[in-house]
Design a protein around this motif. Structure first.
Motif, PDB file in Angstrom:
ATOM      1  N   GLY A  28     -18.973 -97.121 -18.224  1.00 15.24           N
ATOM      2  CA  GLY A  28     -19.891 -97.346 -19.333  1.00 15.24           C
ATOM      3  C   GLY A  28     -20.226 -96.066 -20.056  1.00 15.24           C
ATOM      4  N   VAL A  29     -20.475 -96.196 -21.349  1.00 11.54           N
ATOM      5  CA  VAL A  29     -20.899 -95.075 -22.193  1.00 11.54           C
ATOM      6  C   VAL A  29     -22.119 -95.540 -22.975  1.00 11.54           C
ATOM      7  N   HIS A  30     -23.162 -94.726 -22.971  1.00 11.33           N
ATOM      8  CA  HIS A  30     -24.410 -95.102 -23.626  1.00 11.33           C
ATOM      9  C   HIS A  30     -24.945 -93.898 -24.387  1.00 11.33           C
ATOM     10  N   ALA A  31     -25.460 -94.128 -25.582  1.00  7.69           N
ATOM     11  CA  ALA A  31     -25.889 -93.009 -26.412  1.00  7.69           C
ATOM     12  C   ALA A  31     -27.089 -93.375 -27.261  1.00  7.69           C
ATOM     13  N   LEU A  32     -27.989 -92.429 -27.402  1.00  4.38           N
ATOM     14  CA  LEU A  32     -29.058 -92.473 -28.390  1.00  4.38           C
ATOM     15  C   LEU A  32     -28.830 -91.264 -29.278  1.00  4.38           C
ATOM     16  N   ALA A  33     -28.361 -91.506 -30.497  1.00  5.32           N
ATOM     17  CA  ALA A  33     -27.987 -90.399 -31.378  1.00  5.32           C
ATOM     18  C   ALA A  33     -27.780 -90.903 -32.790  1.00  5.32           C
ATOM     19  N   ASP A  34     -27.922 -90.000 -33.727  1.00  4.86           N
ATOM     20  CA  ASP A  34     -27.546 -90.327 -35.090  1.00  4.86           C
ATOM     21  C   ASP A  34     -26.026 -90.530 -35.116  1.00  4.86           C
ATOM     22  N   SER A  73     -24.037 -98.692 -26.964  1.00  2.00           N
ATOM     23  CA  SER A  73     -23.487 -98.753 -25.608  1.00  2.00           C
ATOM     24  C   SER A  73     -22.120 -99.401 -25.629  1.00  2.00           C
ATOM     25  N   ALA A  74     -21.361 -99.130 -24.580  1.00  2.00           N
ATOM     26  CA  ALA A  74     -20.084 -99.801 -24.338  1.00  2.00           C
ATOM     27  C   ALA A  74     -19.904 -99.890 -22.829  1.00  2.00           C
ATOM     28  N   GLY A  75     -19.530-101.076 -22.357  1.00  2.00           N
ATOM     29  CA  GLY A  75     -19.302-101.231 -20.927  1.00  2.00           C
ATOM     30  C   GLY A  75     -20.571-101.452 -20.133  1.00  2.00           C
ATOM     31  N   LEU A  76     -20.551-101.028 -18.866  1.00  2.00           N
ATOM     32  CA  LEU A  76     -21.616-101.329 -17.915  1.00  2.00           C
ATOM     33  C   LEU A  76     -22.714-100.279 -17.927  1.00  2.00           C
ATOM     34  N   THR A  77     -23.944-100.738 -17.702  1.00  2.00           N
ATOM     35  CA  THR A  77     -25.025 -99.804 -17.424  1.00  2.00           C
ATOM     36  C   THR A  77     -24.940 -99.393 -15.958  1.00  2.00           C
ATOM     37  N   GLU A  78     -25.753 -98.417 -15.588  1.00  2.00           N
ATOM     38  CA  GLU A  78     -25.753 -97.985 -14.189  1.00  2.00           C
ATOM     39  C   GLU A  78     -26.171 -99.133 -13.267  1.00  2.00           C
ATOM     40  N   LEU A 138     -17.269-103.997 -23.841  1.00  2.00           N
ATOM     41  CA  LEU A 138     -17.911-104.571 -25.031  1.00  2.00           C
ATOM     42  C   LEU A 138     -18.931-103.599 -25.615  1.00  2.00           C
ATOM     43  N   PRO A 139     -18.797-103.250 -26.902  1.00  2.00           N
ATOM     44  CA  PRO A 139     -19.749-102.314 -27.522  1.00  2.00           C
ATOM     45  C   PRO A 139     -20.920-103.042 -28.172  1.00  2.00           C
ATOM     46  N   ALA A 140     -22.024-102.344 -28.325  1.00  2.00           N
ATOM     47  CA  ALA A 140     -23.205-102.878 -29.004  1.00  2.00           C
ATOM     48  C   ALA A 140     -23.938-101.717 -29.660  1.00  2.00           C
ATOM     49  N   VAL A 141     -24.523-101.971 -30.820  1.00  2.00           N
ATOM     50  CA  VAL A 141     -25.245-100.936 -31.552  1.00  2.00           C
ATOM     51  C   VAL A 141     -26.570-101.495 -32.050  1.00  2.00           C
ATOM     52  N   VAL A 142     -27.644-100.767 -31.807  1.00  2.00           N
ATOM     53  CA  VAL A 142     -28.951-101.071 -32.388  1.00  2.00           C
ATOM     54  C   VAL A 142     -29.154-100.059 -33.516  1.00  2.00           C
ATOM     55  N   PHE A 143     -29.354-100.546 -34.727  1.00  2.00           N
ATOM     56  CA  PHE A 143     -29.389 -99.667 -35.890  1.00  2.00           C
ATOM     57  C   PHE A 143     -30.795 -99.132 -36.162  1.00  2.00           C
ATOM     58  N   THR A 144     -31.330 -98.466 -35.147  1.00  2.00           N
ATOM     59  CA  THR A 144     -32.548 -97.690 -35.325  1.00  2.00           C
ATOM     60  C   THR A 144     -32.138 -96.294 -35.804  1.00  2.00           C
ATOM     61  N   ARG A 145     -33.123 -95.438 -35.990  1.00  2.00           N
ATOM     62  CA  ARG A 145     -32.835 -94.039 -36.323  1.00  2.00           C
ATOM     63  C   ARG A 145     -33.513 -93.157 -35.284  1.00  2.00           C
ATOM     64  N   LYS A 162     -24.995 -90.800 -22.066  1.00  3.03           N
ATOM     65  CA  LYS A 162     -24.886 -91.032 -20.625  1.00  3.03           C
ATOM     66  C   LYS A 162     -23.540 -91.660 -20.316  1.00  3.03           C
ATOM     67  N   LEU A 163     -22.900 -91.146 -19.278  1.00  7.99           N
ATOM     68  CA  LEU A 163     -21.608 -91.644 -18.828  1.00  7.99           C
ATOM     69  C   LEU A 163     -21.775 -92.245 -17.432  1.00  7.99           C
ATOM     70  N   VAL A 164     -21.334 -93.497 -17.274  1.00  3.86           N
ATOM     71  CA  VAL A 164     -21.381 -94.185 -15.975  1.00  3.86           C
ATOM     72  C   VAL A 164     -19.950 -94.288 -15.454  1.00  3.86           C
TER      73      VAL A 164
END
Length: 435
Positions: A259-265, A208-213, A196-203, A247-249
């Motif tokens: 899981g895949v997690h990112a802070l990026a434009d 994220s998608a999937g599981l956290t660590e 399941l993906p999720a996006v926070v629309f900050t700048r 980050k890749l879990v």
């Protein structure tokens, strides 16, 4: 919360109805709504303070990156629990004063409460229909969206599912199919939350998608993780915004991506590919060996997967592998041709700051090499395949490199190792000077 009823506080909805931004704003809640609204008003010129843990469900490495972004935006973050609200007199008139568990006080002209949503089911008299709700008022459903009354189904936010439009749509589809199906339906429709993906629309965006660590460990996985800074992602370099990381879990036993997690434009744009990878059961080797278009943020998936092989973070790993297994060869070329090899090494230098054959490239001048690397890589391939003479390509390479960076100079070296202010290149290679 004590005193909240005495304040004209804002919700995420009423905040959007303001005709002008307040001079200052206190946001209670550091979740996705609180973060988005806090940064929005800060960018509109308001002095913003956030009370609450920032990005509480994000990976800690990315949450820390977002704290630094908020600090750069002038947003004050007080990561404590808000206990009371009151009014007071400030320099610009009446202020809202938020007290925290430690006794600290945070002031602002307006207050925005973003602590989450609860279900408004009180007026439905669900008990009369034998429909159970949880302690927060959400309707309790099973995997098929069926409530405790087998003839009633529920879907969307009211069912306590993750509060995203696409989750509500999937739950509604499953509920409709099951409610209208014959009683003998063998396999009821269900919502599969895998990846399941999720996006926070900050700048920049937090996605994220999937599981956290922590979630992977809680489910019994032996997990392995890698974190790739955006300073090693070509797209981020081109955009001159290297704030963030990917980050890749991974399941350490099978190598499958959890899981895949990112802070990026543009982090949200990565998550569709990440969801596909997780649902398809791809391993890190699958990701590392899958094509990724250059100069896209999604390319970071392949680069971070390569870290599990202890590869240097570079978008040119395929070309680097040619160097590691032997020199580039082609019609009319001699084995070990330094010009061809160094061009490939130079491409590797563009993203990682380290040449494949152990030569060094100054990381401080990485921006210069990012642009020229693509030109030089093409030149290397042309030389290897056609056997063109070195002198035939120095001039066009120089022209193309100067277009990318007017202060870049390309020229031949007759022997030895040329040492410049920004790189060391081996015998016979074109020298790239950038200042």
């Amino acid at each position: 919360m004590a005193g909240l009823e005495s304040v004209d506080w804002l919700t995420s909805t009423t905040a959007m109805e303001l005709t002008e931004p307040p001079k200052s704003l206190v946001v209670i809640g550091g979740g996705y709504v609180g973060m988005e609204q806090a940064q929005l008003f800060a960018h509109l010129g308001a002095r913003v303070s956030v009370v609450g843990r920032l990005a509480p469900h994000a990976e800690p490495e990315l949450a820390q990156g977002l704290r630094e972004v908020f600090a750069d935006d002038g947003i004050t973050v007080v990561e404590e629990h808000a206990t009371a609200v009151a009014t007071g007199i400030g320099p610009h008139g009446q202020d809202v004063v938020v007290s925290t568990a430690s006794g600290a006080q945070v002031r602002g002209a307006r207050l925005l409460v973003a602590t989450g949503r609860f279900a408004r089911t009180d007026g439905l008299d669900l008990a009369a229909a034998a429909v159970d709700v949880d302690e927060r008022g959400f309707v309790v459903v099973d995997e098929s969206q069926r409530t405790s009354n087998p003839r009633i189904y529920a879907a969307g936010d009211v069912s306590g599912a993750p509060q995203y439009v696409y989750v509500a749509a999937a739950g509604g589809r499953a509920a409709a199919l099951n409610a209208l199906a014959d009683d003998g339906r063998a396999t009821p429709a269900r919502v599969d939350y895998t990846g399941l993906p999720a996006v926070v629309f900050t700048r920049p965006q937090l996605a994220s998608a999937g599981l956290t660590e922590d979630e992977a460990l809680a489910r019994g996985y032996v997990c392995d993780c890698r974190v790739l800074g955006l300073s090693d992602v070509p797209r981020a370099l081109v955009q001159h915004d290297t704030r963030g990381a990917v980050k890749l879990v991974v399941d350490a036993t099978t190598g499958k991506v959890l899981g895949v997690h990112a802070l990026a434009d543009g982090a949200g744009e990565i998550m569709l590919a990440a969801t596909y990878a997780i649902k398809a059961g791809m391993t890190v080797d699958d990701l590392a060996d899958t094509w990724a278009p250059y100069l896209t943020m999604a390319e970071s998936l392949r680069i971070v997967a390569g870290l599990f092989r202890n590869q240097m973070p570079t978008s040119c790993s395929r070309l680097r592998s040619l160097v590691s297994t032997g020199p580039i060869r082609g019609p009319g070329r001699s084995a070990g041709d330094a010009w061809s090899s160094v061009l490939v090494q130079q491409c590797a230098c563009s993203a990682s700051g380290t040449l494949a054959a152990g030569l060094r490239c100054s990381r401080s001048r990485r921006g210069v090499f990012t642009g020229t690397a693509a030109v030089l890589t093409i030149a290397a391939i042309v030389l290897a395949v056609t056997g063109a003479r070195r002198a035939d390509l120095i001039s066009p390479v120089a022209v193309a490199a100067r277009r990318l960076n007017p202060r870049c100079v390309v020229g031949p070296v007759q022997g030895g190792v040329e040492k410049t202010g920004s790189s060391e290149l081996s015998v016979g290679a074109p020298v790239i000077r950038g200042s």
